[in-house]
Design an enzyme around this catalytic site. Structure first.
Site, PDB file in Angstrom:
ATOM      1  N   GLY A  44     -11.913   4.901   7.254  1.00  0.00           N
ATOM      2  CA  GLY A  44     -10.462   4.813   7.024  1.00  0.00           C
ATOM      3  C   GLY A  44      -9.692   5.770   7.920  1.00  0.00           C
TER       4      GLY A  44
ATOM      5  N   SER B 169      -7.914   4.969  10.565  1.00  0.00           N
ATOM      6  CA  SER B 169      -6.851   4.317  11.356  1.00  0.00           C
ATOM      7  C   SER B 169      -5.452   4.692  10.879  1.00  0.00           C
ATOM      8  CB  SER B 169      -7.025   2.794  11.314  1.00  0.00           C
ATOM      9  OG  SER B 169      -6.899   2.336   9.985  1.00  0.00           O
ATOM     10  N   SER B 170      -5.353   5.386   9.756  1.00  0.00           N
ATOM     11  CA  SER B 170      -4.019   5.797   9.306  1.00  0.00           C
ATOM     12  C   SER B 170      -4.138   6.927   8.290  1.00  0.00           C
ATOM     13  CB  SER B 170      -3.262   4.604   8.688  1.00  0.00           C
ATOM     14  OG  SER B 170      -3.738   4.345   7.396  1.00  0.00           O
ATOM     15  N   GLY B 171      -2.982   7.421   7.875  1.00  0.00           N
ATOM     16  CA  GLY B 171      -2.894   8.356   6.752  1.00  0.00           C
ATOM     17  C   GLY B 171      -3.812   9.550   6.829  1.00  0.00           C
TER      18      GLY B 171
ATOM     19  N   ASP C  81     -15.739  -2.533   8.561  1.00  0.00           N
ATOM     20  CA  ASP C  81     -15.192  -3.038   7.298  1.00  0.00           C
ATOM     21  C   ASP C  81     -16.186  -2.617   6.226  1.00  0.00           C
ATOM     22  OD1 ASP C  81     -14.463  -4.426   5.036  1.00  0.00           O
ATOM     23  OD2 ASP C  81     -13.925  -6.247   6.123  1.00  0.00           O
TER      24      ASP C  81
ATOM     25  N   SER D 257     -11.546  11.232  -3.492  1.00  0.00           N
ATOM     26  CA  SER D 257     -11.176  10.656  -4.787  1.00  0.00           C
ATOM     27  C   SER D 257      -9.661  10.718  -4.885  1.00  0.00           C
ATOM     28  CB  SER D 257     -11.878  11.428  -5.911  1.00  0.00           C
ATOM     29  OG  SER D 257     -11.483  10.975  -7.159  1.00  0.00           O
TER      30      SER D 257
ATOM     31  N   TYR E 193      -7.375   0.516 -10.060  1.00  0.00           N
ATOM     32  CA  TYR E 193      -7.473   1.618  -9.094  1.00  0.00           C
ATOM     33  C   TYR E 193      -8.060   2.857  -9.774  1.00  0.00           C
ATOM     34  CZ  TYR E 193      -6.187   5.379  -5.873  1.00  0.00           C
ATOM     35  OH  TYR E 193      -6.228   6.480  -5.034  1.00  0.00           O
TER      36      TYR E 193
ATOM     37  N   ALA F 257      -9.815   2.994 -12.388  1.00  0.00           N
ATOM     38  CA  ALA F 257     -11.222   2.738 -12.753  1.00  0.00           C
ATOM     39  C   ALA F 257     -12.136   3.094 -11.575  1.00  0.00           C
ATOM     40  CB  ALA F 257     -11.406   1.277 -13.153  1.00  0.00           C
TER      41      ALA F 257
ATOM     42  N   LYS G 263     -11.513   5.253  -9.092  1.00  0.00           N
ATOM     43  CA  LYS G 263     -11.518   6.688  -8.786  1.00  0.00           C
ATOM     44  C   LYS G 263     -12.198   7.495  -9.906  1.00  0.00           C
ATOM     45  CE  LYS G 263      -9.564   6.532  -4.696  1.00  0.00           C
ATOM     46  NZ  LYS G 263     -10.319   6.839  -3.467  1.00  0.00           N
TER      47      LYS G 263
ATOM     48  N   THR H 197       1.473   8.466   3.165  1.00  0.00           N
ATOM     49  CA  THR H 197       0.639   7.640   4.047  1.00  0.00           C
ATOM     50  C   THR H 197       1.083   6.183   3.868  1.00  0.00           C
ATOM     51  OG1 THR H 197      -0.997   7.144   2.337  1.00  0.00           O
ATOM     52  CG2 THR H 197      -1.341   9.174   3.582  1.00  0.00           C
TER      53      THR H 197
HETATM   54  P1  NAP Z   1      -3.769   4.605   4.088  1.00  0.00           P
HETATM   55  O1  NAP Z   1      -2.853   5.262   5.039  1.00  0.00           O
HETATM   56  O2  NAP Z   1      -3.410   3.223   3.580  1.00  0.00           O
HETATM   57  O3  NAP Z   1      -5.231   4.574   4.720  1.00  0.00           O
HETATM   58  C1  NAP Z   1      -6.271   3.824   4.166  1.00  0.00           C
HETATM   59  C2  NAP Z   1      -7.384   3.704   5.185  1.00  0.00           C
HETATM   60  O4  NAP Z   1      -8.470   2.958   4.576  1.00  0.00           O
HETATM   61  C3  NAP Z   1      -6.955   2.944   6.441  1.00  0.00           C
HETATM   62  O5  NAP Z   1      -7.428   3.634   7.577  1.00  0.00           O
HETATM   63  C4  NAP Z   1      -7.650   1.601   6.293  1.00  0.00           C
HETATM   64  O6  NAP Z   1      -8.027   1.127   7.590  1.00  0.00           O
HETATM   65  C5  NAP Z   1      -8.904   1.982   5.497  1.00  0.00           C
HETATM   66  N1  NAP Z   1      -9.478   0.812   4.820  1.00  0.00           N
HETATM   67  C6  NAP Z   1      -8.932   0.072   3.839  1.00  0.00           C
HETATM   68  N2  NAP Z   1      -9.751  -0.955   3.524  1.00  0.00           N
HETATM   69  C7  NAP Z   1     -10.832  -0.836   4.348  1.00  0.00           C
HETATM   70  C8  NAP Z   1     -12.029  -1.581   4.546  1.00  0.00           C
HETATM   71  N3  NAP Z   1     -12.285  -2.691   3.845  1.00  0.00           N
HETATM   72  N4  NAP Z   1     -12.923  -1.155   5.488  1.00  0.00           N
HETATM   73  C9  NAP Z   1     -12.675  -0.058   6.220  1.00  0.00           C
HETATM   74  N5  NAP Z   1     -11.551   0.686   6.096  1.00  0.00           N
HETATM   75  C10 NAP Z   1     -10.660   0.285   5.174  1.00  0.00           C
HETATM   76  O7  NAP Z   1      -3.950   5.471   2.761  1.00  0.00           O
HETATM   77  P2  NAP Z   1      -4.390   6.989   2.508  1.00  0.00           P
HETATM   78  O8  NAP Z   1      -3.432   7.511   1.526  1.00  0.00           O
HETATM   79  O9  NAP Z   1      -4.627   7.735   3.755  1.00  0.00           O
HETATM   80  O10 NAP Z   1      -5.753   6.733   1.720  1.00  0.00           O
HETATM   81  C11 NAP Z   1      -6.977   7.352   2.028  1.00  0.00           C
HETATM   82  C12 NAP Z   1      -7.749   7.630   0.743  1.00  0.00           C
HETATM   83  O11 NAP Z   1      -7.029   8.570  -0.044  1.00  0.00           O
HETATM   84  C13 NAP Z   1      -7.965   6.410  -0.159  1.00  0.00           C
HETATM   85  O12 NAP Z   1      -9.285   6.441  -0.659  1.00  0.00           O
HETATM   86  C14 NAP Z   1      -6.962   6.626  -1.281  1.00  0.00           C
HETATM   87  O13 NAP Z   1      -7.371   6.026  -2.485  1.00  0.00           O
HETATM   88  C15 NAP Z   1      -6.946   8.133  -1.386  1.00  0.00           C
HETATM   89  N6  NAP Z   1      -5.765   8.736  -2.006  1.00  0.00           N
HETATM   90  C16 NAP Z   1      -4.503   8.532  -1.511  1.00  0.00           C
HETATM   91  C17 NAP Z   1      -3.404   9.168  -2.097  1.00  0.00           C
HETATM   92  C18 NAP Z   1      -1.997   9.046  -1.575  1.00  0.00           C
HETATM   93  O14 NAP Z   1      -1.039   9.424  -2.286  1.00  0.00           O
HETATM   94  N7  NAP Z   1      -1.778   8.581  -0.381  1.00  0.00           N
HETATM   95  C19 NAP Z   1      -3.618   9.997  -3.208  1.00  0.00           C
HETATM   96  C20 NAP Z   1      -4.894  10.191  -3.684  1.00  0.00           C
HETATM   97  C21 NAP Z   1      -5.966   9.557  -3.073  1.00  0.00           C
HETATM   98  P3  NAP Z   1      -7.971  -0.400   8.096  1.00  0.00           P
HETATM   99  O15 NAP Z   1      -6.891  -1.089   7.308  1.00  0.00           O
HETATM  100  O16 NAP Z   1      -7.680  -0.261   9.559  1.00  0.00           O
HETATM  101  O17 NAP Z   1      -9.340  -0.914   7.837  1.00  0.00           O
END
Ligand code: NAP
Length: 271
Positions: free
Chosen positions: A9, A11-13, A53, A131, A145, A147, A149, A180
């Site tokens: 993951g 590619s972003s965030g 993926d 997590s 979701y 569930a 985490k 993100t």
């Molecule tokens: P994000 O910017 O949407 O990034 C999510 C990343 O996951 C993207 O790089 C996406 O890449 C990748 N991804 C999604 N489905 C995938 C798949 N099938 N195969 C490979 N890569 C996949 O969100 P983020 O906030 O940085 O999230 C990162 C992690 O932090 C997640 O596990 C999320 O649950 C957790 N989290 C986020 C927050 C928050 O507030 N943002 C809070 C707590 C926890 P592609 O689409 O290019 O595959």
């Protein structure tokens, strides 16, 4: 010491922020995601990108094989890829719920299974699972979701016990609200599932709350969590859990000390 690091993951965030920070700290970083074009900046900064993926076994196998072929080892695996499906349980299809588990749990599990033998052979390694504070608390319309985490928290605790004798550390990161793409990925489909009908008003409130996770909102920058991940990578003896980012520590503290009914009221008021 320079480490070989695989981040899913990226590619972003947060994943991208982890990759940038660890590249700048001198490590060999492989960023993996489906959108390879979104990782050009990592490559320009000195990292490597891999098409991955996490729901596709062949793609996971090829990613691990490539790193082992090029570097002979993987020192750190950062399981970060993930997303949230929101929507009422009544209106969310089991297919969508299954996909949520495929990405956030089974895909993560499969990549971990393929990396462990290499770490075991080296008698060292670190697996860092991203997590959420949502692994300890809950929000309305987020049943599937949360569930995943909550499952990841218990799964990681078990893994920590079984890998300790082999010198492999398992670390859990619990971010709060972080700016993100997460909120966008979550809100649109939630409003499609539950935006009209019996859960419509709640869904619109939750979507409004999710604005906090977007640029301009109150969420923390991904760099805040990148600093925690860097600590987890470099600590001689890492903590089992690192929590940080907007609301993570206070909300998890309240979840422990408030009873369920008080917490329900507080979280519904916040939504
Ligand atoms: P994000 O910017 O949407 O990034 C999510 C990343 O996951 C993207 O790089 C996406 O890449 C990748 N991804 C999604 N489905 C995938 C798949 N099938 N195969 C490979 N890569 C996949 O969100 P983020 O906030 O940085 O999230 C990162 C992690 O932090 C997640 O596990 C999320 O649950 C957790 N989290 C986020 C927050 C928050 O507030 N943002 C809070 C707590 C926890 P592609 O689409 O290019 O595959």
């Amino acid at each position: 010491m320079q480490q070989i690091i695989l981040i899913t993951g990226a590619s972003s965030g947060m994943g991208k922020a982890f990759a940038m920070r660890l590249i700048n700290e001198g490590h060999i970083v492989y960023g993996a995601a489906r959108r390879v074009d979104q990782m050009q900046d990592l490559v320009q900064a000195g990292g490597r990108s891999i098409a991955l993926d996490v729901t596709d076994d062949a793609s996971i196998g090829a990613a691990v094989e490539r790193i082992i072929g090029e570097q002979g080892r993987i020192d750190v695996l950062i399981n970060n890829a993930g997303y949230a499906i929101y929507g009422s349980v009544e209106e969310t299809s089991i297919a969508d719920a299954r996909r949520q588990f495929e990405v956030n749990i089974f895909g993560l599990g499969r990549i971990t299974q393929l990396v462990i033998p290499h770490m075991r052979k080296a008698s060292k390694g670190r697996i860092i699972n991203i997590s959420s504070m949502g692994g300890k608390m809950y929000t309305p319309l987020g049943a599937w979701y949360h569930a995943t985490k909550h499952a990841l928290e218990g799964w990681s605790d078990c893994l920590r016990l079984e890998l300790k004798p082999f010198g492999i550390d398992v670390v859990i990161i619990e971010p709060g609200i972080i700016k993100t793409e997460f909120a966008d990925v979550m809100s649109g489909p939630m409003l499609q599932r539950s935006g009209v009908g019996p859960y419509g008003e709640l869904a619109r409130r939750v979507a409004k709350g999710a604005e906090n996770g977007k640029a301009g909102g109150q969420g923390s920058a991904p760099d805040v969590i990148a600093a925690l991940v860097s600590n987890a990578v470099h600590a001689r003896k890492p903590r089992t859990r690192y929590a940080g980012g907007f609301l993570a520590k206070p909300v998890m503290w309240l979840r422990i000390y408030l009873g369920d009914r008080f917490f329900d009221r507080m979280i519904m008021k916040a939504a």
